[in-house]
Scaffold this active site. Structure first.
Site, mmCIF file in Angstrom:
data_model
loop_
_atom_site.group_PDB
_atom_site.id
_atom_site.type_symbol
_atom_site.label_atom_id
_atom_site.label_comp_id
_atom_site.label_asym_id
_atom_site.label_seq_id
_atom_site.Cartn_x
_atom_site.Cartn_y
_atom_site.Cartn_z
ATOM 1 N N ARG A 53 0.832 -1.213 0.000
ATOM 2 C CA ARG A 53 0.000 0.000 0.000
ATOM 3 C C ARG A 53 0.865 1.261 0.000
ATOM 4 O O ARG A 53 0.473 2.301 -0.500
ATOM 5 C CB ARG A 53 -0.840 0.062 1.276
ATOM 6 C CG ARG A 53 -2.086 -0.752 1.243
ATOM 7 C CD ARG A 53 -2.726 -0.669 2.619
ATOM 8 N NE ARG A 53 -3.662 -1.749 2.802
ATOM 9 C CZ ARG A 53 -4.945 -1.662 2.491
ATOM 10 N NH1 ARG A 53 -5.435 -0.553 2.005
ATOM 11 N NH2 ARG A 53 -5.745 -2.690 2.673
ATOM 12 N N LYS A 161 -3.014 -19.967 5.206
ATOM 13 C CA LYS A 161 -4.068 -20.175 6.168
ATOM 14 C C LYS A 161 -4.268 -18.908 7.015
ATOM 15 O O LYS A 161 -3.352 -18.090 7.039
ATOM 16 C CB LYS A 161 -3.746 -21.373 7.059
ATOM 17 C CG LYS A 161 -2.381 -21.226 7.786
ATOM 18 C CD LYS A 161 -2.149 -22.333 8.727
ATOM 19 C CE LYS A 161 -2.533 -21.971 10.131
ATOM 20 N NZ LYS A 161 -1.713 -20.924 10.769
ATOM 21 N N HIS A 191 2.562 -25.346 5.730
ATOM 22 C CA HIS A 191 4.024 -25.541 5.677
ATOM 23 C C HIS A 191 4.478 -26.714 6.555
ATOM 24 O O HIS A 191 5.587 -27.192 6.395
ATOM 25 C CB HIS A 191 4.768 -24.244 6.011
ATOM 26 C CG HIS A 191 4.805 -23.876 7.454
ATOM 27 N ND1 HIS A 191 3.737 -23.317 8.108
ATOM 28 C CD2 HIS A 191 5.791 -23.989 8.384
ATOM 29 C CE1 HIS A 191 4.069 -23.098 9.370
ATOM 30 N NE2 HIS A 191 5.307 -23.504 9.575
ATOM 31 N N LYS A 195 7.732 -29.932 6.096
ATOM 32 C CA LYS A 195 8.860 -30.178 7.015
ATOM 33 C C LYS A 195 9.434 -31.563 6.704
ATOM 34 O O LYS A 195 8.701 -32.484 6.338
ATOM 35 C CB LYS A 195 8.394 -30.067 8.471
ATOM 36 C CG LYS A 195 8.039 -28.617 8.857
ATOM 37 C CD LYS A 195 7.690 -28.490 10.313
ATOM 38 C CE LYS A 195 7.168 -27.104 10.652
ATOM 39 N NZ LYS A 195 8.203 -26.097 10.847
ATOM 40 N N GLU A 229 4.764 -24.772 21.389
ATOM 41 C CA GLU A 229 5.774 -23.736 21.126
ATOM 42 C C GLU A 229 6.161 -23.038 22.417
ATOM 43 O O GLU A 229 5.335 -22.922 23.328
ATOM 44 C CB GLU A 229 5.197 -22.683 20.188
ATOM 45 C CG GLU A 229 4.772 -23.209 18.846
ATOM 46 C CD GLU A 229 4.192 -22.098 17.998
ATOM 47 O OE1 GLU A 229 4.964 -21.500 17.244
ATOM 48 O OE2 GLU A 229 2.983 -21.827 18.108
ATOM 49 N N ASP A 248 -5.966 -21.800 14.690
ATOM 50 C CA ASP A 248 -4.635 -21.454 14.168
ATOM 51 C C ASP A 248 -3.841 -22.706 13.788
ATOM 52 O O ASP A 248 -3.238 -22.763 12.719
ATOM 53 C CB ASP A 248 -3.862 -20.645 15.220
ATOM 54 C CG ASP A 248 -2.518 -20.136 14.709
ATOM 55 O OD1 ASP A 248 -2.396 -19.877 13.504
ATOM 56 O OD2 ASP A 248 -1.582 -20.008 15.523
ATOM 57 N N HIS A 253 -2.531 -27.404 10.535
ATOM 58 C CA HIS A 253 -1.335 -28.249 10.620
ATOM 59 C C HIS A 253 -1.613 -29.626 11.216
ATOM 60 O O HIS A 253 -1.165 -30.644 10.689
ATOM 61 C CB HIS A 253 -0.252 -27.565 11.461
ATOM 62 C CG HIS A 253 0.133 -26.203 10.960
ATOM 63 N ND1 HIS A 253 0.160 -25.881 9.630
ATOM 64 C CD2 HIS A 253 0.523 -25.080 11.613
ATOM 65 C CE1 HIS A 253 0.545 -24.626 9.491
ATOM 66 N NE2 HIS A 253 0.765 -24.120 10.677
ATOM 67 N N LYS A 342 0.884 -22.395 23.126
ATOM 68 C CA LYS A 342 1.935 -21.371 23.049
ATOM 69 C C LYS A 342 2.439 -21.040 24.446
ATOM 70 O O LYS A 342 1.764 -21.328 25.440
ATOM 71 C CB LYS A 342 1.368 -20.109 22.403
ATOM 72 C CG LYS A 342 1.152 -20.268 20.903
ATOM 73 C CD LYS A 342 0.918 -18.942 20.240
ATOM 74 C CE LYS A 342 0.703 -19.076 18.747
ATOM 75 N NZ LYS A 342 1.912 -19.339 17.990
ATOM 76 N N LYS A 347 9.678 -26.028 22.620
ATOM 77 C CA LYS A 347 9.049 -26.145 21.302
ATOM 78 C C LYS A 347 9.232 -27.581 20.838
ATOM 79 O O LYS A 347 10.339 -28.119 20.877
ATOM 80 C CB LYS A 347 9.710 -25.204 20.295
ATOM 81 C CG LYS A 347 9.146 -25.382 18.873
ATOM 82 C CD LYS A 347 9.520 -24.242 17.967
ATOM 83 C CE LYS A 347 9.033 -24.449 16.553
ATOM 84 N NZ LYS A 347 7.729 -23.842 16.293
HETATM 85 C C1 BG6 Z 1 1.765 -20.802 11.988
HETATM 86 C C2 BG6 Z 1 0.908 -20.302 13.110
HETATM 87 O O1 BG6 Z 1 0.982 -21.440 11.019
HETATM 88 O O2 BG6 Z 1 2.731 -21.724 12.492
HETATM 89 C C3 BG6 Z 1 1.755 -19.681 14.220
HETATM 90 O O3 BG6 Z 1 -0.012 -19.330 12.625
HETATM 91 C C4 BG6 Z 1 2.850 -20.643 14.656
HETATM 92 O O4 BG6 Z 1 0.949 -19.310 15.327
HETATM 93 C C5 BG6 Z 1 3.620 -21.167 13.446
HETATM 94 O O5 BG6 Z 1 3.729 -19.953 15.545
HETATM 95 C C6 BG6 Z 1 4.603 -22.238 13.846
HETATM 96 O O6 BG6 Z 1 5.358 -22.625 12.736
HETATM 97 P P1 BG6 Z 1 6.766 -23.345 12.920
HETATM 98 O O7 BG6 Z 1 7.166 -23.751 11.557
HETATM 99 O O8 BG6 Z 1 7.675 -22.343 13.540
HETATM 100 O O9 BG6 Z 1 6.519 -24.489 13.861
#
Ligand code: BG6
Length: 470
Positions: A53, A161, A191, A195, A229, A248, A253, A342, A347
């Site tokens: 923008r 997403k 994503h 992995k 995480e 989320d 995922h 979270k 993690k």
């Molecule tokens: C995202 C979520 O899709 O994945 C986030 O929206 C999350 O909240 C993230 O932190 C985690 O991804 P990764 O690859 O770091 O485990």
């Protein structure tokens, strides 16, 4: 999910990035592009167009790339940025203004005229869900859903997403998008599927008969998929307040990881056959019934969350754990536990498959992060004059088994596969809807009352979930 990252030349492409100044583009997408350019994994005629923008220069974006890359890797090479610079341009686009799309169309035309070849057009949408519909519609209305003028290729949409907010909005979004883009043109990113260990699930299952033979409810007593995480919401309060952990991570995922874990391996491993098998996993899962929400789900919120989002009454969950069951006879009675949270102690993303009853089980664990690999827990006799047993593990870790291998970020694979036009890694519209269908009754129940929301200390293990497994 089983393919090698291709090193052969890819098609000439223009990648248009909406949301280039956003958090995700900065953390994941731009560094991934840097690494693709660094390793010559894109066609020499690959062009990048960032839209924003505000008036933002290419130099500014390159600075951001340098910053993001140096924050995560040692070997930053300024020559790679110089190479990217010659392929990069920026365009000021207000996503709500039609005339700006006409300008974008002209820009793409100019690039193609100069290149003298037909370029695949890929629109990457890293934008909030509320602006998504409008952009897709305007791309379509301005003729940007068709391919380049030099050929007959169709353009592609690469989308992030969340795909909707609930079942209804996802249906609406899918139907609106389909007015302009066919399912073939849409690549919905998850994503986690990209992995490295996730890529291994089907290969491991298919090519290790030891496990393949016993991959069913007669031998498997539980499957747990966990993505926890240590970070909190990291300044994404506006987004997260309306989303929460279930939407989320679980809807996307975790559901996408559940499918390859449970599916019947098709005889031909084509993208179509694998998507059909994934779909049948999702279709066979029953939602948590309203009268079982109390003993089949746990939700929590980390202690400092309300302060972070400036909402003392927030009931948004930052932790969710639930148990689902499948109606497929192969998985009859097997608890499928999905957990995410979270601001926890560590993690970890893993898929754990238990064979046999606790405490006498063998446990197979796919570790997606950290320390990617696969571990099998076994019981052995302790050495010496004792018959006592102890649990030990057989470990496969990528970093020791493949020393020369440096793990690629999942986003590199996502971009490559979208450029190649291979759908295997991406969620279909039906998969997205099936995941929402499974979670919608729980979302509805949770919306009625938040009495069960557990407040947990940051840096802890999160709420107690022991009640979930019968
Ligand atoms: C995202 C979520 O899709 O994945 C986030 O929206 C999350 O909240 C993230 O932190 C985690 O991804 P990764 O690859 O770091 O485990």
């Amino acid at each position: 999910m089983h393919k090698d990252l291709p090193t052969t030349a890819l098609e000439p492409t223009i990648l248009v990035i909406f949301g280039i100044t956003g958090d995700l583009a900065e953390r994941k997408v731009l560094p991934a592009l840097y690494h693709l350019f660094a390793n010559d994994l894109v066609h020499p005629q690959t062009y990048l167009v960032g839209t924003s923008r505000r008036d933002i220069s290419v130099a500014d974006i390159l600075k951001r790339i340098e910053h993001a890359v140096t924050a995560h890797t040692d070997g930053f090479d300024p020559a790679v940025l110089q190479k990217m610079a010659t392929h990069f341009s920026m365009l000021k686009v207000d996503p709500t203004v039609d005339a700006d799309y006409a300008q974008l169309r002209d820009r793409l035309q100019q690039i193609e005229d100069k290149a003298g070849v037909c370029l695949h057009r890929l629109f990457y949408l890293s934008i909030p869900p509320q602006v998504y519909g409008g952009i897709v519609q305007r791309l379509g209305q301005n003729g940007l859903n068709t391919g380049c003028s030099h050929g007959v290729t169709a353009s592609r949409l690469l989308v992030e997403k969340p795909f909707g907010y609930d079942l209804h909005s996802a249906q609406e979004l899918i139907s609106k998008t389909s007015e302009h883009f066919s399912e073939e043109q849409i690549f919905r990113i998850d994503h986690y599927l990209a992995k490295e260990t996730a890529q291994n699930i089907l290969t491991f299952r298919q090519h290790n008969p030891l496990f393949n033979q016993i991959w069913n409810h007669r031998h498997i007593t539980g499957v747990s998929i966990t993505a926890i995480e240590s970070i909190g919401i990291e300044g994404r309060g506006n987004f997260y307040e309306h989303v929460g952990a279930l939407r989320d991570l679980v809807q996307s995922h975790l559901m996408q990881l559940l499918s390859p874990t449970l599916l019947d391996i098709p005889s031909d491993m084509t993208a179509d056959a694998i998507h059909k098998a994934k779909q049948s996993v999702l279709d066979s899962i029953t939602p948590v019934p309203a009268d079982q929400v109390a003993n089949r789900s746990v939700r929590g919120q980390y202690q400092t969350y309300r302060e972070e989002v400036h909402n003392p009454d927030s009931t948004t969950e930052t932790y969710a754990s639930l148990v689902l069951y499948s109606q497929d006879p192969r998985w009859e009675g097997v608890p499928l536990k999905l957990t995410t949270g979270k601001a926890l102690k560590i993690k970890r993303t893993s898929i754990t498959v238990d064979f046999g009853d606790q405490p006498h089980s063998n446990r197979l664990q796919f570790r997606l992060q950290p320390n990617e690999g696969i571990t099998l827990a076994l019981r052995v006799k302790k050495p010496g004059l004792t018959s006592a047993m102890e649990e030990t593990t057989m470990d496969f870790a990528y970093h020791t088994a493949f020393q020369a291998h440096s793990p690629r970020d999942a986003y590199e694979r996502v971009l490559i596969e979208a450029i190649r036009g291979d759908h295997l890694l991406f969620a279909t519209d039906e998969e997205v809807l099936a995941s929402w269908r499974i979670l919608q009754p729980l979302l509805d129940e949770w919306a009625k009352s938040s009495a069960d929301l557990v407040i947990y200390p940051s840096g802890s293990d999160g709420p107690d979930t022991s009640k979930l497994i019968p």
